[in-house]
Design an enzyme around this catalytic site. Structure first.
Site, mmCIF file in Angstrom:
data_model
loop_
_atom_site.group_PDB
_atom_site.id
_atom_site.type_symbol
_atom_site.label_atom_id
_atom_site.label_comp_id
_atom_site.label_asym_id
_atom_site.label_seq_id
_atom_site.Cartn_x
_atom_site.Cartn_y
_atom_site.Cartn_z
ATOM 1 N N GLY A 469 -37.174 17.346 38.091
ATOM 2 C CA GLY A 469 -38.272 16.405 38.220
ATOM 3 C C GLY A 469 -39.238 16.591 37.059
ATOM 4 O O GLY A 469 -40.295 15.969 36.988
ATOM 5 N N ARG A 631 -43.732 23.046 19.418
ATOM 6 C CA ARG A 631 -43.698 21.597 19.210
ATOM 7 C C ARG A 631 -43.542 20.857 20.527
ATOM 8 O O ARG A 631 -42.769 21.265 21.396
ATOM 9 C CB ARG A 631 -42.520 21.260 18.299
ATOM 10 C CG ARG A 631 -42.422 19.796 17.965
ATOM 11 C CD ARG A 631 -41.498 19.620 16.784
ATOM 12 N NE ARG A 631 -41.279 18.237 16.482
ATOM 13 C CZ ARG A 631 -40.169 17.789 15.906
ATOM 14 N NH1 ARG A 631 -39.224 18.637 15.578
ATOM 15 N NH2 ARG A 631 -40.032 16.515 15.655
ATOM 16 N N ASN A 634 -42.152 15.514 23.955
ATOM 17 C CA ASN A 634 -42.549 14.255 24.578
ATOM 18 C C ASN A 634 -43.944 14.448 25.173
ATOM 19 O O ASN A 634 -44.108 15.121 26.187
ATOM 20 C CB ASN A 634 -41.539 13.869 25.668
ATOM 21 C CG ASN A 634 -41.894 12.550 26.340
ATOM 22 O OD1 ASN A 634 -43.062 12.191 26.489
ATOM 23 N ND2 ASN A 634 -40.874 11.821 26.756
ATOM 24 N N PRO A 635 -44.963 13.881 24.537
ATOM 25 C CA PRO A 635 -46.337 14.124 25.003
ATOM 26 C C PRO A 635 -46.569 13.658 26.436
ATOM 27 O O PRO A 635 -47.402 14.236 27.145
ATOM 28 C CB PRO A 635 -47.195 13.300 24.034
ATOM 29 C CG PRO A 635 -46.326 12.984 22.868
ATOM 30 C CD PRO A 635 -44.897 13.034 23.348
ATOM 31 N N LYS A 636 -45.822 12.650 26.868
ATOM 32 C CA LYS A 636 -46.059 12.109 28.210
ATOM 33 C C LYS A 636 -45.505 13.033 29.293
ATOM 34 O O LYS A 636 -46.212 13.404 30.235
ATOM 35 C CB LYS A 636 -45.411 10.726 28.312
ATOM 36 C CG LYS A 636 -45.765 9.976 29.570
ATOM 37 C CD LYS A 636 -45.273 8.538 29.481
ATOM 38 C CE LYS A 636 -45.873 7.715 30.608
ATOM 39 N NZ LYS A 636 -45.513 6.299 30.465
ATOM 40 N N GLN A 641 -46.251 17.775 33.082
ATOM 41 C CA GLN A 641 -45.999 19.146 33.504
ATOM 42 C C GLN A 641 -47.294 19.930 33.632
ATOM 43 O O GLN A 641 -47.461 20.731 34.554
ATOM 44 C CB GLN A 641 -45.049 19.841 32.526
ATOM 45 C CG GLN A 641 -43.610 19.453 32.720
ATOM 46 C CD GLN A 641 -43.160 19.695 34.143
ATOM 47 O OE1 GLN A 641 -43.119 20.829 34.592
ATOM 48 N NE2 GLN A 641 -42.866 18.638 34.870
ATOM 49 N N GLU A 708 -44.050 26.132 33.441
ATOM 50 C CA GLU A 708 -44.766 27.120 34.239
ATOM 51 C C GLU A 708 -46.145 27.481 33.709
ATOM 52 O O GLU A 708 -47.049 27.819 34.470
ATOM 53 C CB GLU A 708 -43.891 28.383 34.387
ATOM 54 C CG GLU A 708 -42.736 28.087 35.318
ATOM 55 C CD GLU A 708 -41.643 29.131 35.302
ATOM 56 O OE1 GLU A 708 -41.695 30.007 36.154
ATOM 57 O OE2 GLU A 708 -40.749 29.062 34.443
HETATM 58 MO MO1 MOS Z 1 -39.077 29.224 38.047
HETATM 59 S S1 MOS Z 1 -40.196 30.259 39.379
HETATM 60 O O1 MOS Z 1 -38.619 30.417 36.930
HETATM 61 O O2 MOS Z 1 -37.921 28.366 38.894
#
Ligand code: MOS
Length: 741
Positions: A469, A631, A634-636, A641, A708
């Site tokens: 996703g 780099r 994709n800025p969008k 994220q 993350e």
């Molecule tokens: Mo992530 S917690 O490394 O799926």
């Protein structure tokens, strides 16, 4: 040359499929003859099963089988670990013994023709337990405890210099405080689910997983069949955040049941079962002792983490791994981790495992130190900026953290902050501004990809990677389009199938950094393949031209020196007499580079809160996140994220808390009504910015992961803002109104 697709804010290529419901998730595979499995789970959290009467269940309408310890096919225990390509979420195999280690442990599986029949029958499995007093408190001195050496190959008892001596030195300013976090549960939209079908001695599994290759390895070892006889398919994942990274009992049980009843079997966990059966982020207790000279130079950091696991796993939420040892230039650092075993369900990685709670503690303590020193919190961090990785002395592959602080401060308006707590107001509301550093390692793993060019002018790229996703379909399409010199609408990505070329777990934010390189190398292999075909045809304009002197652009293969000499590769496909021309690449890591540099992403998180002093509910009114992940492809999708990471971080700061009944050890907030996460009404004004300068060491494109890091530092930024608004330092998450009254 077509314009480069990488770097553009392309919309999601899989957006339409998802909006129209055409994207098929694991549980939606309605195979012919499909039957349904429902787990029976333990209601006690410690003890053993004295007897189980499955007869009333077996005699219920529609029931095909009831599997349990006394009635289940024998299977083998997989040996693979993370580095061998698959990993059990908990070490114990389902039904391995009669011992109960936590509430919610699977103890039987009912298989019936319909889901309703299976559910009803599951309610009729009668279990008699021998109940023991469970250990439920991670700080209970009776709980077995250890200081594990390593987690995923990394040092868990880190030390450099002499912290004790540095803390004993006179003339330093010291902060000593304990920061705690509760259990947090991943709660992706898509429930974990497995559909398993045996076709002779071949096993086909539709599994909601972040790691099709891992599921394949574990199932092959469980059923003692070659890996190639197992196919795991998962083209779409409705969120994972880590709970679908490793392999859990329900997946093994679905395959076991399918073999027992000779029908395809589907198991979909209930939302409540998601709280005990696929991991959670364990609670953490982190004691920070940090000292600095009056000028604000750090002299010591001691970052002690205590956290529990179930008796079934050695998983450590390594709060002091990628945080305190790397973050600041400080000669004396210790970061020990203590693991405690209690009778609560098994934890597992959850978005930025370790770094997320670790930055909460470290960056809260840094804010406390800044206050004591009367130094601006950003200035304190700049005075301790690590130009090279202080844990090894190695240079960073690339690092623009100072730029993150500067851009964030400018976008946020940090210069207008008045330092004293309770000094800023908006009418009757208290206003607080806080800042924290974000960090996450820049992981890259070996990966492979295969490209097939068809005579209709389209390219299909296949790799066993995943899109959770996060936008991987979109970004990898852009990468492939550039690698092949094609517009992106002529490239099709296919992901999430273990029959595709091997790719790593979608964990550690590595997918784009790893798989982009494989696609680029497969593109280079494709150019060579096409060039050889062209060169061998004496009538071709490219006859005799070496592959290295050609380039793929605009659907053609052209001579680099003379673009007028070119061929349409569709003609090469047609002339080949095959349906497609294929090229594949498998990319390992450059060991020398991997050893020579330290790969970490950094960022700066700025938070504004407004709080009504009479009803101290914290509202995050503005959040500025600036990230250096190399780099930006994709800025969008990258921005999305970070918005997601920050939103989840705000949930961690203010709401999320898996509570357990302290007598039975059962999760009591095991649904999305009681387990609060932010909704749209809770979130406003998040801005995400990127430094967007390539990391020249990690891969060709210079990109590190983005999945993350967005959540790291967020809870500290919120808590620091809450302190600035109220003068109240909350060291126990979540910051609910009762703690501010
Ligand atoms: Mo992530 S917690 O490394 O799926």
């Amino acid at each position: 040359m077509s314009d480069s697709s990488v770097g553009k804010p392309i919309d999601r290529v899989d957006g339409r499929l998802k909006i129209t419901g055409a994207a098929r998730y694991s549980a939606e595979n309605r195979l012919e003859g499909l039957v349904h499995g429902v787990l029976v789970t333990s209601t006690i959290s410690r003890g053993s099963i004295v007897s189980m009467d499955a007869r009333p269940a077996r005699e219920s309408p529609g029931v095909l089988a009831v599997l349990h310890r006394g009635a289940a096919p024998k299977v083998a225990k997989p040996k693979s670990d993370f580095f061998a390509g698959g990993m059990l979420g908990e070490e114990r195999m389902p039904f391995e013994d009669d011992v109960v280690h936590y509430a919610g442990q699977p103890i039987a599986l009912v298989v019936a023709a319909t889901l309703q029949q299976a559910r009803f029958a599951a309610s009729r499995v009668r279990v008699a337990y021998r109940n023991e007093e469970p250990l439920l408190d991670p700080m209970d001195p009776r709980a077995p405890s250890s200081f594990p050496k390593q987690s995923f190959g990394e040092e868990l008892q880190y030390r450099r210099g002499d912290v004790t001596a540095a803390l004993a030195a006179s003339g330093t300013v010291r902060v000593e405080a304990t920061y705690t976090t509760p259990v947090e549960t991943h709660n992706p939209m898509e429930l974990s689910a497995t559909v398993a079908e045996w076709r002779g001695d071949r096993l086909v599994v539709y599994d909601a997983t972040q790691w099709v290759m891992g599921t394949r390895a574990i199932l092959a070892e469980t059923f003692e069949i070659p890996r190639k006889n197992v196919r795991v398919i998962c083209p779409f994942v409705g969120g994972g955040f880590g709970c679908k990274g490793f392999q859990w009992p329900h997946t093994i049980l679905a395959a076991m049941a399918a073999r027992a009843v000779h029908r395809p079997v589907r198991i979909v966990l209930t939302r409540a079962q998601m709280f005990s059966s696929v991991g959670h982020r364990p609670p953490t207790n982190q004691k920070l002792t940090i000292a600095a000279s009056p000028e604000g130079k750090l002299t010591a950091i001691r970052h002690e983490t205590v956290q529990p696991s179930s008796p079934m796993s050695e998983y450590v939420e390594a709060c002091g791994l990628s945080t305190s040892p790397h973050m600041y230039a400080c000669a004396n650092v210790e970061a020990p981790h203590q693991l405690v075993r209690i009778n609560v369900a098994t934890p597992t990685p959850m978005r930025a495992p370790g770094e997320c709670p670790g930055t909460w503690a470290l960056e809260s303590a840094m804010d406390e130190l800044a206050e004591k020193l009367s130094i601006d919190p950003i200035e304190l961090r700049l005075r301790n900026h690590a130009d090279a990785d202080p844990s090894t002395g190695k240079p960073f592959s690339s690092k623009y953290l100072k730029e993150c602080y500067a851009l964030g401060a400018q976008k946020f308006g940090w210069a207008r902050r008045t330092p004293a707590p309770r000094s800023m107001r908006d009418g009757d509301l208290l206003v607080g501004w806080g800042v924290a550093t974000a960090t996450y390692p820049g992981y890259r793993f070996p990966a492979s990809a295969k490209i097939s060019l068809a005579a209709d002018g389209t390219a299909t790229v296949r790799t066993a990677a995943h899109d959770l996703g996060t936008g991987a379909y979109t970004v990898l399409t852009q990468v492939a389009a550039d690698a092949l010199g094609l517009p992106q609408d002529r490239v099709r990505l296919e992901l999430g199938d273990s029959d595709f070329p091997a790719a790593p777990v979608a964990g550690g934010s590595n997918t784009t950094a790893s798989v982009s390189e494989a696609i680029i190398q497969a593109g280079a292999a494709m150019r060579d393949t096409l060039a050889k075909l062209a060169a061998s045809d004496p009538r071709s304009p490219l006859a005799g031209i070496a592959a290295k002197d050609t380039v793929l652009a605009a659907g053609r293969l052209a001579a680099s020196a003379d673009p007028a000499k070119s061929v349409d590769w569709k003609d090469l496909v047609r002339a080949s007499g095959r349906a497609t021309i294929d090229a594949e690449a498998s990319v390992k890591l450059d060991d020398e580079k991997s050893k020579a540099y330290s790969f970490h992403s950094y960022g700066a998180q700025f938070c504004e809160v407004k709080i009504d002093p009479l009803l101290p509910r914290v509202r995050v009114t503005r959040f500025v996140s600036v990230i250096d992940n190399g780099r930006v492809l994709n800025p969008k999708t990258s921005r999305s994220q970070i918005l997601g990471g920050v939103t989840m971080g705000i949930g961690m700061a203010l709401m999320e808390h898996t509570a357990y009944d302290d007598r039975t050890g059962r999760a009591i907030t095991d649904n999305l009504a009681d387990y609060a996460v932010p909704v749209n009404a809770d979130i406003e004004g998040i801005e995400a910015y990127f430094i967007d300068r390539p990391d020249p060491r990690i891969n060709t494109l210079g990109c590190r992961g983005i999945g993350e890091i967005g959540i790291t530092g967020v809870a500290a930024a919120v808590a620091n803002a809450v302190y600035h608004a109220t003068g109240r330092r909350i060291r126990d998450l979540p910051i609910t109104p009762d703690k501010l009254l």
